[in-house]
Design an enzyme around this catalytic site. Sequence first.
Site, PDB file in Angstrom:
ATOM      1  N   ASP A   6       0.814  -1.102  -0.186  1.00 44.03           N
ATOM      2  CA  ASP A   6       0.069  -0.032  -0.215  1.00 44.03           C
ATOM      3  C   ASP A   6       0.949   1.006  -0.222  1.00 44.03           C
ATOM      4  OD1 ASP A   6      -1.946   1.428  -0.276  1.00 44.03           O
ATOM      5  OD2 ASP A   6      -1.467   1.677   2.521  1.00 44.03           O
ATOM      6  N   LEU A   7       0.278   2.250  -0.116  1.00 43.01           N
ATOM      7  CA  LEU A   7       1.396   3.666  -0.421  1.00 43.01           C
ATOM      8  C   LEU A   7       1.118   4.449   1.083  1.00 43.01           C
ATOM      9  CD1 LEU A   7       3.202   5.529  -2.124  1.00 43.01           C
ATOM     10  CD2 LEU A   7       1.164   6.281  -3.458  1.00 43.01           C
ATOM     11  N   ASP A   8      -0.199   5.319   0.882  1.00 44.48           N
ATOM     12  CA  ASP A   8      -0.373   6.241   2.302  1.00 44.48           C
ATOM     13  C   ASP A   8      -0.213   5.611   3.649  1.00 44.48           C
ATOM     14  OD1 ASP A   8      -1.073   8.321   0.704  1.00 44.48           O
ATOM     15  OD2 ASP A   8      -2.876   7.754  -0.478  1.00 44.48           O
TER      16      ASP A   8
ATOM     17  N   THR B  32       2.007   9.568   4.078  1.00 45.34           N
ATOM     18  CA  THR B  32       1.158  10.434   3.069  1.00 45.34           C
ATOM     19  C   THR B  32      -0.585  10.550   4.507  1.00 45.34           C
ATOM     20  OG1 THR B  32       1.115   8.854   1.790  1.00 45.34           O
ATOM     21  CG2 THR B  32       2.126  11.326   1.725  1.00 45.34           C
TER      22      THR B  32
ATOM     23  N   LYS C 291      -8.948   4.798   6.212  1.00 45.16           N
ATOM     24  CA  LYS C 291      -7.738   5.060   5.642  1.00 45.16           C
ATOM     25  C   LYS C 291      -8.328   3.330   5.124  1.00 45.16           C
ATOM     26  CE  LYS C 291      -4.562   6.604   9.382  1.00 45.16           C
ATOM     27  NZ  LYS C 291      -3.529   5.918  10.186  1.00 45.16           N
TER      28      LYS C 291
ATOM     29  N   SER D  95      -2.468   0.760  -4.387  1.00 47.43           N
ATOM     30  CA  SER D  95      -3.597   1.306  -3.195  1.00 47.43           C
ATOM     31  C   SER D  95      -4.281   2.108  -4.412  1.00 47.43           C
ATOM     32  CB  SER D  95      -1.517   2.786  -3.597  1.00 47.43           C
ATOM     33  OG  SER D  95      -2.917   4.027  -3.430  1.00 47.43           O
ATOM     34  N   ALA D  96      -5.454   2.566  -3.811  1.00 45.83           N
ATOM     35  CA  ALA D  96      -6.705   3.701  -4.159  1.00 45.83           C
ATOM     36  C   ALA D  96      -6.080   4.939  -3.712  1.00 45.83           C
ATOM     37  CB  ALA D  96      -7.735   3.207  -2.694  1.00 45.83           C
TER      38      ALA D  96
ATOM     39  N   LYS E 147     -11.710  -0.730  -1.682  1.00 44.84           N
ATOM     40  CA  LYS E 147     -10.669  -1.854   0.110  1.00 44.84           C
ATOM     41  C   LYS E 147     -11.714  -1.675   0.161  1.00 44.84           C
ATOM     42  CE  LYS E 147      -5.500  -0.990  -0.882  1.00 44.84           C
ATOM     43  NZ  LYS E 147      -4.623  -0.285  -0.515  1.00 44.84           N
TER      44      LYS E 147
ATOM     45  N   GLU F  12       0.246  -3.173   4.583  1.00 40.48           N
ATOM     46  CA  GLU F  12      -1.376  -2.692   4.636  1.00 40.48           C
ATOM     47  C   GLU F  12      -1.307  -1.762   6.710  1.00 40.48           C
ATOM     48  OE1 GLU F  12      -3.608  -0.569   3.711  1.00 40.48           O
ATOM     49  OE2 GLU F  12      -3.936  -2.333   2.240  1.00 40.48           O
ATOM     50  N   ASP F  13      -1.649  -0.339   5.870  1.00 37.01           N
ATOM     51  CA  ASP F  13      -1.894   0.168   7.550  1.00 37.01           C
ATOM     52  C   ASP F  13      -2.971   0.452   7.719  1.00 37.01           C
ATOM     53  OD1 ASP F  13      -1.989   2.344   5.017  1.00 37.01           O
ATOM     54  OD2 ASP F  13      -1.903   3.478   6.594  1.00 37.01           O
TER      55      ASP F  13
HETATM   56  C1  BG6 Z   1      -5.699   5.794  -0.250  1.00 34.72           C
HETATM   57  C2  BG6 Z   1      -5.570   5.592   1.552  1.00 34.72           C
HETATM   58  O1  BG6 Z   1      -4.448   5.345   0.145  1.00 34.72           O
HETATM   59  O2  BG6 Z   1      -6.072   6.270  -1.023  1.00 34.72           O
HETATM   60  C3  BG6 Z   1      -7.573   7.267   1.124  1.00 34.72           C
HETATM   61  O3  BG6 Z   1      -5.709   5.147   2.981  1.00 34.72           O
HETATM   62  C4  BG6 Z   1      -7.711   7.888   0.519  1.00 34.72           C
HETATM   63  O4  BG6 Z   1      -7.297   7.404   2.631  1.00 34.72           O
HETATM   64  C5  BG6 Z   1      -7.667   6.730  -0.950  1.00 34.72           C
HETATM   65  O5  BG6 Z   1      -9.305   8.754   0.482  1.00 34.72           O
HETATM   66  C6  BG6 Z   1      -7.704   7.908  -2.342  1.00 34.72           C
HETATM   67  O6  BG6 Z   1      -6.824   9.045  -2.674  1.00 34.72           O
HETATM   68  P1  BG6 Z   1      -7.063   9.604  -3.290  1.00 34.72           P
HETATM   69  O7  BG6 Z   1      -5.431  10.484  -3.519  1.00 34.72           O
HETATM   70  O8  BG6 Z   1      -7.272   9.160  -4.682  1.00 34.72           O
HETATM   71  O9  BG6 Z   1      -7.676  10.495  -3.060  1.00 34.72           O
HETATM   72 MG    MG Z   2      -2.416   3.013   3.398  1.00 31.65          MG
END
Ligand code: BG6
Ligand code: MG
Length: 215
Positions: free
Chosen positions: A10-12, A18, A46, A115-116, A146, A170-171
């Site tokens: 996962d990224l964030d 972030t 998240k 990542s989402a 997710k 994953e966090d």
């Molecule tokens: C996920 C975050 O990585 O990305 C979520 O954990 C976030 O909090 C989601 O809503 C979507 O991100 P973005 O940058 O497309 O708004």
């Molecule tokens: Mg995350």
Amino acid sequence: MNNIKAIIFDLDGVLVDTAKYHYLAWKKLADELNIDFSVEDNERLKGVSRMQSLDIILEIGSITLDNITKSDLAQKKNNWYVEYITKLTPDDILPGVIPFIKSIKNSNIKMALGSASKNSMLILNKLNLTNYFDAIIDGTKVSKAKPDPEVFLKGAEALKVLPCQCIVFEDAEAGVEAAISAGMHCIGIGSENILKKADLVFSGFTDIVFDKLLL
Ligand code: BG6
Ligand code: MG
């Protein structure tokens, strides 16, 4: 965990710090809407998509809005978030991440991003992380957020490995659930209380010795 052929990150909140910027931007929007939105509430956001995050905040505030207004608000939050991430520096990469991904790059284990976020490429490019990955599946490539396993299954498919040969980092609770639904191993990064469904939980990458994980 044996016979591991790939790691999906996962990224964030896993590779980069972030998650706090997502929270600050949503908090600003919640304040404007007079919604009381706490750090605890933020755990529910998240890993889930931008529009689902907004829906959760509106639900907390018991507010119903039409789709056009909702899309304007999501855009507003994203503009604030992008302002934060354009200022990212290598210091925002979480401790231990670079040595960890470098050691995997030198092994025969493949790496993917799962990542989402639709801002993933902006972040990876800004921090020179893009070239570490053999596949990148982000919010622009999936239709189900997710805890649906789509993002991770697409990652395994792109890497040509089986789900049971993957470890997901994953966090987010929703992310751990997605990894489990995908039939993958899952390592939580963060608090054991929140990520209890993960196979193992570490507070960060500095605590992980990769060779020991594969025993
Ligand atoms: C996920 C975050 O990585 O990305 C979520 O954990 C976030 O909090 C989601 O809503 C979507 O991100 P973005 O940058 O497309 O708004
Ligand atoms: Mg995350």
